[in-house]
Every structure is written in structure tokens, then in C-alpha cells.
Design an enzyme around this catalytic site. Structure first.
Site, PDB file in Angstrom:
ATOM      1  N   GLY A  72       0.716  -1.397   0.001  1.00  0.00           N
ATOM      2  CA  GLY A  72       0.054  -0.222   0.133  1.00  0.00           C
ATOM      3  C   GLY A  72       0.921   1.358  -0.042  1.00  0.00           C
ATOM      4  N   GLY A  80       0.099   5.121  -0.423  1.00  0.00           N
ATOM      5  CA  GLY A  80      -1.020   6.305  -0.659  1.00  0.00           C
ATOM      6  C   GLY A  80      -2.365   6.051  -0.143  1.00  0.00           C
ATOM      7  N   CYS A 139      -2.665   9.825   4.789  1.00  0.00           N
ATOM      8  CA  CYS A 139      -1.377   9.914   3.791  1.00  0.00           C
ATOM      9  C   CYS A 139      -1.622  11.073   2.698  1.00  0.00           C
ATOM     10  CB  CYS A 139      -1.525   8.751   3.439  1.00  0.00           C
ATOM     11  SG  CYS A 139      -0.398   8.270   2.105  1.00  0.00           S
TER      12      CYS A 139
END
Ligand SMILES: NC(=O)C1=CN([C@@H]2O[C@H](COP(=O)(O)OP(=O)(O)OC[C@H]3O[C@@H](n4cnc5c(N)ncnc54)[C@H](OP(=O)(O)O)[C@@H]3O)[C@@H](O)[C@H]2O)C=CC1
Ligand SMILES: Nc1nc2c(ncn2[C@@H]2O[C@H](COP(=O)(O)O)[C@@H](O)[C@H]2O)c(=O)[nH]1
Ligand SMILES: [K+]
EC number: 1.7.1.7
Length: 478
Positions: free
Chosen positions: A296, A298, A303
Site C-alpha cells: 500500500g 498512498g 497519507c
């Protein structure tokens, strides 16, 4: 996993893009579904709590492991503090919840500040080692004297039972007494823990995640800078059951060398590493010694990486590609970030993940480390990303001013976000009930009774934004 005819995607997808088609099922009950993973973490439900300071503390670690998940302690915690937390988790009861303990001389204000740290809504007043009364949580608006001492404010304990009483008996005793909370004591009458009716019910549904010595499991993260092997060894000596080597860009040389060094130290626990989003990244981390790859870039709620850099990949496709690569090598992936509904966990498992990693969603619970705040919108806690200015400032606090200022430039996370406590689901255990109910049900809709079967049997389709919107409930009408 397969797509409906004509639905094979020609571009990358995330959870919201997909729907699951029901299959013929032989399952007769959703409770027949086994939610255990086989990635060496011992999880009996497919949930790992992300190594984020605002989320993964000792109460979260205890509570989640008791229900079968595992919490990763953040890499920013110094070794001695992490060791204390691991020791605390290892010392917890597998059935009873840890009570909020107060003395008769404490003030009501102190009790009311501490009670929301736990979901059971009360503090136990202990005098000379014996539980002598209860203090209930004050409902907002109630007129109570915050300066009264607990000796005068406490109410009698309605149900006291020996520790080790069968949870079903605890449930029935509480029902008969029309009481909410049982206090459990040892043979000498000393306080061991507490159980609500709901907790007694959960004890019959969930299987705690325990190590070979029957103690709750907990994981811990290390970064890629400094004495990585020394810290990893210290964490394992303190009792950490899984190590997570974690950095934003997991597919970098510094990660490969740090990970190889940790793997070479042969510490005897599974090693997760990340984050990556490609087949090549996955294979490189497995070659360097990871048995679990964290996927993962983003998708996380805190984030800003995709907005800052354009880098990342829609999460479902990232998990599917990395999981397929890992499977070829007998390794596993965790789907890290972007979990906002039970369906997302089901889709992560469908894509081939062994566990889904949840961060921000669990920040808004009584068990997360932050203080509870209240505003006009209700109760909330503050969350922040691990690459935010706030987290970077804490991580670099011992650097010189120049280095701190340099590091402060690379901000890829939100420094302060109000995550609401859902009044219907204020505890992480309520959210776990909600998520596991969803995933159990997904499995039976697909004709599966294990997570492996869910991955194998699932049939997926690609939907439009209107298709996704149609699936949302409309509690307020339209
Ligand atoms: N899943 C995701 O999308 C993301 C997760 N995070 C999380 O935030 C936390 C902090 O991680 P992190 O920012 O890696 O900080 P770390 O403190 O772990 O530092 C990472 C190290 O790698 C170097 N580096 C080289 N390229 C990069 C890059 N593209 N991004 C980051 N570091 C790089 C840095 O050097 P230098 O500073 O000199 O460049 C630094 O030495 C972790 O928990 C991580 O998982 C952070 C961002 C994205
Ligand atoms: N780019 C950033 N990613 C971050 C940051 N802090 C955490 N994370 C990642 O998010 C997941 C959790 O996702 P969530 O949607 O459940 O909150 C976590 O495990 C990290 O991989 C950050 O500051 N920047
Ligand atoms: K995001």
C-alpha cells in the site's frame, strides 16, 4: 479470484470500484466461517492494527489480541518503552478486561478522566487489594460533584465472581442480576479483571491470538535507520511475536540491506516488510528475508503521498498483484491502508491478503492512546500520519536543529485530524464485531468457509460510482 465475464479490468482498481457476486453456498451459518490467517502471525480474525502512534498503544494491543487480531507497536517508541508495553500485553488475562483501578481517596474528576480509556464504562475502587465499589461513567450533562472522593461516591459491586468462571455463566449471572459489569477476583478476593455482558458474549465467539506460552501476541516495528538489528533483537527478547520493518518506500536499497540484516539475525519470528505495490518490490523483499510483505502506497487516510508525489497505486490491484507474487514463494501480504468499511477487509482478503491493516478507523475508539475530546459534534480523538510534520518532529527530536529542519521538509501526512468516536461503536471491539460480521457474511455469500476459500472462490465485478453509491444506506431518506 476471478472477474465476471467481460469485467476483466484494463486499469487498476480500488475497493470502491468492485462488487462481489454471490455464489451458491453450502454454509449453514456465518459462525461456521473460520477467519484465521496462515501467515505465522496467529491471527484468528484478519486484522492487524497499523504501527501509528495515535492508534497502536498498550490498550489497543491488549484488546485487539484478545479478539484474535494483532497490533504493531510503532518504530518511534524507544526500546525500553516498547518492552514495557510488550510485557504489559503478555501479562493480560485472555478473557477478562483490564479494569480502571482507583483508590477510595481519589477524586471523581480523576475517575471520570480515566474511565473512557476503556470501553466497559466504569472504574473499580480497590482498597487494600480488594475491590470495594464501582464508579460509573458520568453521562454528559449529569450534575456530579467532580471533587467528591470515591469512597463517598462509589456504588456497591452488583456481581462478583471467581476469575475463570465460564463466560456463559458470567453472561447469565449478569442478565439475572440486571447488571452491566461483573468483577472477577482470585481465591484471595483480589481483583483480576472485569467482564461486561457483551465481553462475556464475545469470549464465546472470538479466539484470542496467543503465543506458544498462551500469552497474547503483539508485533513491533523497526525503521531502516540506525541500529536496526539491535532494536529488532531487543524487541524479540522483550517478547515481540512478529517484527515489521517499515518505511514509506519499501523498494529501496537501504530497506533491502536493513531487512537482510534482520533476517540474517535469525530471531525466530515472522518478518513483515514494506511498503511496496508491485510484483518486483514484493519479490525483492521476500528475497531479502520477509515472509510477509506490506502492500500500500498512498491509500491511508492520513497519507498525502499521492497528492505530494503522484506515486502509489489503487489498493485492490496493488494487493492482488503483490499477493499473487508472494503466493508463488509461499509468502503472504498484508493489505495496508484505506480500510474504511467491513467490505474493504473482505475485498482485501479476496485479493489475496492474509490480513488487512487498519489505522485511522481505529483512532476513533476508547482504546486508542489519545485523549478523548468533546466538541459540538460529539466525542473525538486526534490522529496523525507517521510521515506528518508532527511525527517527523517527534522522531527527529534528538537530531540537531539543522537536520530537524531538513527532515521537516519531507512531509507526507496529515498532522492533526479529528476522528469521531461513533456513539454506536465507541470501542475498537464494536468495530471488530462490525468488521468480522461483514467478512463472515461475505464468505458465506461466496460459498467459502475459510479466508483461503474466499480468495479462491470470489467472483468480482467492476462497478461505476453510481453502482457504489446505490449500495450505501440512506438513513435520512432521499
Ligand atoms: N504506506 C504509505 O503510503 C506511506 C507510509 N508512511 C509511513 O510513515 C512512517 C515513516 O516512514 P518514512 O517516511 O519512510 O520515514 P523513516 O524515518 O523511516 O525514513 C526513511 C529513510 O529512507 C530514506 N528515503 C529515501 N527515499 C525515500 C522516500 N521516497 N520516502 C521516504 N524515505 C525515503 C530517508 O532519507 P531522506 O529523509 O534523507 O530522504 C530515510 O533515511 C512509516 O511508518 C511509513 O510506513 C509514510 C509515507 C507513505
Ligand atoms: N503517506 C503516509 N502514509 C501513512 C502515514 N501514516 C500512516 N500511513 C500509512 O497508512 C496506513 C494506515 O492506513 P489507514 O487508512 O487505515 O489510516 C499505515 O499503515 C501506513 O502505511 C503518513 O503520514 N503518510
Ligand atoms: K490517502
Amino acid at each position: 479470484m476471478r472477474f465476471l465475464d467481460g469485467h476483466e479490468p484494463d486499469h487498476d482498481l480500488t475497493y470502491d470500484d468492485l462488487f462481489i457476486v454471490p455464489n451458491r453456498s453450502a454454509a449453514t451459518s456465518r459462525f461456521d466461517v473460520d477467519l484465521a490467517s496462515s501467515d505465522g502471525t496467529g491471527t484468528t480474525i484478519p486484522l492487524v492494527v497499523a504501527n501509528m502512534t495515535a492508534i497502536a498503544g498498550k490498550r489497543m494491543a491488549e484488546t485487539v489480541a484478545r479478539r484474535g487480531g494483532i497490533v504493531v507497536l510503532p518504530q518511534d517508541v524507544p526500546l525500553d518503552a516498547a518492552a514495557r508495553t510488550i510485557g504489559f500485553v503478555k501479562g493480560r488475562d485472555l478473557v477478562a478486561d483490564t479494569p480502571v483501578v482507583m483508590s477510595p481517596d481519589d477524586l471523581m474528576a480523576q475517575a471520570q478522566a480515566l474511565i473512557p480509556k476503556r470501553a466497559h464504562g466504569a472504574a473499580v475502587v480497590v482498597d487494600d487489594g480488594r475491590p470495594v465499589g464501582l464508579i460509573a461513567r458520568s453521562v454528559s450533562g449529569n450534575d456530579i460533584d467532580m471533587f467528591t472522593d470515591l469512597r463517598s461516591a462509589m456504588t456497591p459491586i452488583p456481581v462478583t465472581l471467581p476469575a475463570g468462571t465460564d463466560p456463559r455463566t458470567v453472561f447469565d449471572t449478569l442478565t439475572d442480576a440486571n447488571a452491566d459489569l461483573a468483577v472477577l477476583v482470585d481465591g484471595d478476593g483480589a481483583l483480576v479483571g472485569v467482564l461486561t455482558r457483551t465481553a462475556a458474549l464475545r469470549a464465546g465467539i472470538y479466539t484470542p491470538n496467543v503465543d506458544a506460552r498462551g500469552r497474547l501476541r503483539v508485533a513491533a516495528a523497526v525503521g531502516i535507520n540506525g541500529d536496526v538489528v539491535g532494536k529488532a533483537r531487543g524487541l524479540v527478547e522483550a517478547g515481540a511475536d512478529v517484527l515489521v520493518v517499515d518505511t514509506a518506500h519499501g523498494h529501496q536499497e537501504k530497506m533491502i540491506s536493513a531487512l537482510s540484516a534482520v533476517a540474517d539475525a535469525d530471531l525466530g519470528v515472522p518478518i513483515a516488510a514494506g511498503n511496496v505495490v508491485s510484483q518486483r518490490g514484493t519479490l525483492d523483499l521476500i528475497d531479502a528475508g520477509a515472509t510477509i510483505v506490506k502492500v500500500g502506497v498512498g491509500p491511508g487516510a492520513m497519507c498525502t503521498t499521492r497528492m505530494m508525489t503522484g506515486v502509489g497505486r489503487p489498493q485492490f490491484s496493488a494487493v492482488a498483484e503483490c499477493a499473487a507474487a508472494a503466493r508463488e514463494r509461499g509468502a503472504h501480504v498484508w493489505a495496508d491502508g484505506g480500510i474504511r468499511h467491513p467490505r474493504d477487509v473482505a475485498l482485501a482478503i479476496a485479493a489475496g491478503a492474509s490480513n488487512a491493516m487498519v489505522g485511522s478507523w481505529f483512532a476513533g475508539t476508547y482504546e486508542s492512546p489519545g485523549d478523548l475530546h468533546t466538541d459540538a459534534g460529539g466525542e473525538y480523538k486526534v490522529s496523525f500520519g507517521m510521515a506528518s510534520k508532527r511525527a517527523v518532529a517527534a522522531r527527529s527530536a534528538t537530531d540537531n536543529a539543522y537536520d530537524r529542519a531538513r527532515k521537516g521538509l519531507f512531509e507526507e501526512g496529515i498532522s492533526s485530524s479529528r476522528i469521531r468516536i461513533d456513539p454506536e461503536h465507541p470501542s475498537v471491539e464494536d468495530l471488530i464485531d462490525h468488521i468480522t460480521a461483514g467478512v463472515r457474511s461475505t464468505a458465506t455469500y461466496t460459498g467459502a468457509t475459510t479466508l483461503q476459500e474466499l480468495h479462491e472462490k470470489v467472483v468480482l465485478g467492476v462497478q461505476s460510482a453510481a453502482g457504489f453509491a446505490e449500495g450505501r444506506p440512506l438513513p435520512g431518506g432521499w
